[in-house]
Design an enzyme around this catalytic site. Sequence first.
Site, PDB file in Angstrom:
ATOM      1  N   GLU A 142      -6.417  -4.555  10.326  1.00 35.74           N
ATOM      2  CA  GLU A 142      -5.421  -3.501  10.540  1.00 35.74           C
ATOM      3  C   GLU A 142      -5.792  -2.691  11.781  1.00 35.74           C
ATOM      4  OE1 GLU A 142      -3.111  -2.525   6.812  1.00 35.74           O
ATOM      5  OE2 GLU A 142      -4.889  -1.294   6.654  1.00 35.74           O
ATOM      6  N   GLY A 187       1.542   2.538  10.891  1.00 40.59           N
ATOM      7  CA  GLY A 187       2.567   3.582  10.811  1.00 40.59           C
ATOM      8  C   GLY A 187       3.169   3.978  12.150  1.00 40.59           C
ATOM      9  N   HIS A 216     -10.155   1.437   4.080  1.00 39.53           N
ATOM     10  CA  HIS A 216      -8.896   1.631   4.818  1.00 39.53           C
ATOM     11  C   HIS A 216      -9.146   2.663   5.924  1.00 39.53           C
ATOM     12  CE1 HIS A 216      -4.848   2.834   5.863  1.00 39.53           C
ATOM     13  NE2 HIS A 216      -4.445   1.682   5.356  1.00 39.53           N
ATOM     14  N   SER A 267       2.365  -1.804  10.675  1.00 37.29           N
ATOM     15  CA  SER A 267       3.784  -1.880  11.058  1.00 37.29           C
ATOM     16  C   SER A 267       4.399  -3.253  10.818  1.00 37.29           C
ATOM     17  CB  SER A 267       3.980  -1.444  12.516  1.00 37.29           C
ATOM     18  OG  SER A 267       3.609  -0.081  12.672  1.00 37.29           O
ATOM     19  N   GLU A 274      -7.564   5.100   6.959  1.00 39.17           N
ATOM     20  CA  GLU A 274      -7.302   6.510   6.601  1.00 39.17           C
ATOM     21  C   GLU A 274      -8.462   7.094   5.801  1.00 39.17           C
ATOM     22  OE1 GLU A 274      -3.380   5.782   4.997  1.00 39.17           O
ATOM     23  OE2 GLU A 274      -2.730   5.292   7.030  1.00 39.17           O
ATOM     24  N   ASN A 333       0.865  -1.191   0.000  1.00 38.50           N
ATOM     25  CA  ASN A 333       0.000   0.000   0.000  1.00 38.50           C
ATOM     26  C   ASN A 333       0.897   1.236   0.000  1.00 38.50           C
ATOM     27  OD1 ASN A 333      -1.890   1.975   0.356  1.00 38.50           O
ATOM     28  ND2 ASN A 333      -2.533   1.349   2.410  1.00 38.50           N
ATOM     29  N   TRP A 334       1.064   1.817  -1.188  1.00 35.04           N
ATOM     30  CA  TRP A 334       1.979   2.964  -1.321  1.00 35.04           C
ATOM     31  C   TRP A 334       1.326   4.278  -0.866  1.00 35.04           C
ATOM     32  CZ3 TRP A 334       3.876   1.323  -6.907  1.00 35.04           C
ATOM     33  CH2 TRP A 334       4.776   0.269  -6.781  1.00 35.04           C
ATOM     34  N   LYS A 335       0.058   4.222  -0.563  1.00 35.13           N
ATOM     35  CA  LYS A 335      -0.644   5.428  -0.082  1.00 35.13           C
ATOM     36  C   LYS A 335      -0.380   6.604  -1.041  1.00 35.13           C
ATOM     37  CE  LYS A 335      -0.529   3.446   4.478  1.00 35.13           C
ATOM     38  NZ  LYS A 335      -0.644   3.594   5.906  1.00 35.13           N
TER      39      LYS A 335
HETATM   40  P1  PGA Z   1       2.028   0.485   7.784  1.00 32.58           P
HETATM   41  O1  PGA Z   1       0.643   0.703   7.005  1.00 32.58           O
HETATM   42  O2  PGA Z   1       2.609  -0.813   7.307  1.00 32.58           O
HETATM   43  O3  PGA Z   1       2.866   1.684   7.405  1.00 32.58           O
HETATM   44  O4  PGA Z   1       1.715   0.446   9.240  1.00 32.58           O
HETATM   45  C1  PGA Z   1      -0.228  -0.354   6.744  1.00 32.58           C
HETATM   46  C2  PGA Z   1      -1.485   0.138   6.051  1.00 32.58           C
HETATM   47  O5  PGA Z   1      -1.933   1.259   6.337  1.00 32.58           O
HETATM   48  O6  PGA Z   1      -2.054  -0.560   5.200  1.00 32.58           O
END
Ligand code: PGA
Length: 234
Positions: free
Chosen positions: A155, A161, A89, A194, A91, A11-13
Amino acid sequence: MPNRKKFIGANWKMNAAPVGWDASDSPYFSMSNIDVVVFPTSIDLRMCTQKKLSVGAQYGRPETAGAFTGDIAMQEIRAVGCTHVLCGHSERRQHHEESDEMISKQVISALQCGLIPLLCIGENADQREMGETKEVLAQQLLAVSNVEGMIVAYEPVWAIGTGKTPTAPEANETHAFIRSLLKDKNTRILYGGSMNSANAAEFLAQPEIDGGLIGGASLKPEEFRKIVDVARAS
Ligand code: PGA
């Protein structure tokens, strides 16, 4: 061990594709024994499908067209050669106020368009502290627990993160709970939050954990390669 093919998502966001993403020996290409799928920005979707990566969008709107400035439709995502799409997700839930109702519509619409939805669920820090994790997950799954053909990513929001994670056995137990709520017991359930090359082996050795959705560590090709190697060996 269950016979579910391991899945590693990158997931490159809202980040540029990592340098070397399209090199012939890049770790972002899917392989025969595991699924590797990249989730780039909407602008980079076509670039990635043209280089024959397996690609998913980070978001898709159920309507086929219309007055939705800034959004992209599931149909369009499929039309540029994507195979997957993230739904819900954390976010998106946080910054775009996506509700479980909106997210369940995305899941259904993705399947109708021939995309595999990757539904993201997870509790936040307060909910975990209050002992509400199972309740929260059950609520997030309620409208889609009968759906077949999706992937679920557990998640925990507090792990995304942050460098913090549940222990692997804790995550395994939560995955088993999630599976108990799903009609399709063969649904792949990924862990995300993470995950990195140092902890991947422990998570991926758990019988209920079918892969990972990787954010930060997926932006570093050599780090990501190690995670993919662990998944191939597990
Ligand atoms: P992260 O993000 O590995 O940076 O914790 C995972 C995600 O949001 O899918």
